[in-house]
Scaffold this active site. Structure first.
Site, mmCIF file in Angstrom:
data_model
loop_
_atom_site.group_PDB
_atom_site.id
_atom_site.type_symbol
_atom_site.label_atom_id
_atom_site.label_comp_id
_atom_site.label_asym_id
_atom_site.label_seq_id
_atom_site.Cartn_x
_atom_site.Cartn_y
_atom_site.Cartn_z
ATOM 1 N N LEU A 251 0.837 -1.206 0.000
ATOM 2 C CA LEU A 251 0.000 0.000 0.000
ATOM 3 C C LEU A 251 0.874 1.259 0.000
ATOM 4 O O LEU A 251 0.782 2.103 0.894
ATOM 5 C CB LEU A 251 -0.930 -0.032 1.209
ATOM 6 C CG LEU A 251 -1.926 -1.210 1.213
ATOM 7 C CD1 LEU A 251 -2.490 -1.437 2.608
ATOM 8 C CD2 LEU A 251 -3.048 -0.988 0.208
ATOM 9 N N HIS A 252 1.723 1.364 -1.036
ATOM 10 C CA HIS A 252 2.665 2.498 -1.076
ATOM 11 C C HIS A 252 1.945 3.844 -1.082
ATOM 12 O O HIS A 252 2.242 4.724 -0.277
ATOM 13 C CB HIS A 252 3.537 2.401 -2.336
ATOM 14 C CG HIS A 252 4.409 1.201 -2.379
ATOM 15 N ND1 HIS A 252 5.387 0.967 -1.447
ATOM 16 C CD2 HIS A 252 4.445 0.150 -3.234
ATOM 17 C CE1 HIS A 252 6.010 -0.170 -1.731
ATOM 18 N NE2 HIS A 252 5.449 -0.689 -2.805
ATOM 19 N N ASP A 253 1.033 4.009 -2.031
ATOM 20 C CA ASP A 253 0.370 5.314 -2.160
ATOM 21 C C ASP A 253 -0.577 5.599 -0.984
ATOM 22 O O ASP A 253 -0.588 6.730 -0.468
ATOM 23 C CB ASP A 253 -0.371 5.398 -3.502
ATOM 24 C CG ASP A 253 0.604 5.462 -4.683
ATOM 25 O OD1 ASP A 253 1.781 5.788 -4.458
ATOM 26 O OD2 ASP A 253 0.177 5.184 -5.814
#
Ligand code: BDR
Ligand code: CA
Length: 324
Positions: A251-253
């Site tokens: 869940l980078h963003d």
């Protein structure tokens, strides 16, 4: 009072989840969403923003603008192998029980303002109040900085998902996608003096959902956002399983948005970071100066997230995105 934010994005499955997280978080007021080429061409990124917005009731005053259609100097390299050809996990393949499409085609306005026009208008309304959250390549921000008296100097803060400091990249051994896609833009932003917080892969990979967790969270839901989480991540999970041996979706963003909601989720360190723009093997690498003390130490040009409370960040994302 909520933090006023502009989201600059290249949806992208995790971008879409980040937008939804922001819109479902009372701590933030999303005043604008602008698009940039990256995971998909910019026209598709814009369509995807409208498609994502159709899942929720966005604020009536939300401004939307379309930005750069190509990186500053490089040809565009997309990431559709991971995000699907539509950038959102091939949503058109999905049908309701009666055979109708589960996701409608979005309706776009005939004329869209540019990202720069939208930013200028927002900064005119809210000078020194706005946080820009960038979830894609930094082309729009770098282009804005090229102007002599750029309005983006009136940003209060910039939070950018990008880079790999002490971990391998995800496009090449050296480079993370957002920086790799437009390294010249990233280098211009890094050296710009803007108040920049970097959320690199180092922390983003620690906030992830497994396929099993997603199945559990989305089972029997009637909530369109929760259902979208399950639908949009399926192709990326299959890709991760095939290439890395584990069905895990990072869940980078959403983490970049989560940091705007709750800055205590990460520990920041002031660092001097430069971007390799040429390579060839290290193009897009974010090189942090680890030397401390003495005259050789270069002065910090940004704050980078070096630790994350992964459990708390994940709980926040789940709490906002998943309903029965
Ligand atoms: C970043 O690259 C994109 O594919 C994702 O949307 C995220 O912004 C992770 O490297
Ligand atoms: Ca992105």
């Amino acid at each position: 009072m909520p933090t006023r934010v502009i989201i600059d994005t290249d949806p992208g499955v995790d971008d879409a989840l980040a937008i939804l997280l922001a819109l479902r978080s009372p701590e933030l007021e999303v005043v604008a969403i602008t698009t940039v080429c990256g995971n998909v061409p910019v026209e598709q990124a814009t369509r995807n923003v409208f498609r994502v917005l159709s899942l929720v009731r966005p604020p009536a005053s939300l401004l939307i603008g379309q930005g750069a259609s190509r990186p500053l100097l490089r040809p565009l390299e997309t990431a559709t192998h991971f995000h699907g050809t539509d950038g959102l996990g091939e949503l058109d393949r999905l049908r309701n029980a009666d055979g109708s499409p589960r996701y409608q085609q979005p309706t776009l306005p005939r004329i869209l303002p540019t990202a720069q026009d939208v930013w200028n208008e927002c900064l005119r309304r809210y000078p020194r109040e706005l946080t820009l959250i960038t979830l894609g390549p930094l082309t729009n921000l770098a282009s804005a900085l090229a102007m002599d008296t750029s309005p983006v100097r009136k940003l209060r803060a910039v939070i950018s998902m990008g880079g790999a400091l002490a971990v391998p990249g995800n496009v090449t051994p050296a480079a993370e996608f957002n920086i790799y896609a437009d390294p010249h833009a990233a280098e211009r932003v890094a050296q710009s003096g803007l108040p920049l917080t970097l959320i690199p892969l180092d922390v983003g990979t620690q906030v992830a959902l497994t396929r099993d967790a997603i199945r559990r969270l989305t089972a029997e839901t009637t909530d369109p956002v929760t259902r979208f989480l399950g639908d949009a991540t399926a192709i990326a999970l299959a890709f991760a399983e095939k290439t890395e041996g584990a069905a895990v979706f990072p869940l980078h963003d959403p983490l970049a948005v989560a940091v705007a909601i709750d800055p205590t989720l990460v520990k920041l360190a002031p660092l001097h970071v430069e971007v390799d723009t040429e390579g060839p093997t290290t193009r897009g690498k974010t090189v942090a100066d680890p030397r401390s003390g003495g005259s050789r130490k270069s002065s910090p040009n940004l704050q980078a997230a070096v630790q994350v409370d992964g459990a708390r960040a994940l709980a926040l994302v789940q709490d906002r995105l998943c309903r029965r």
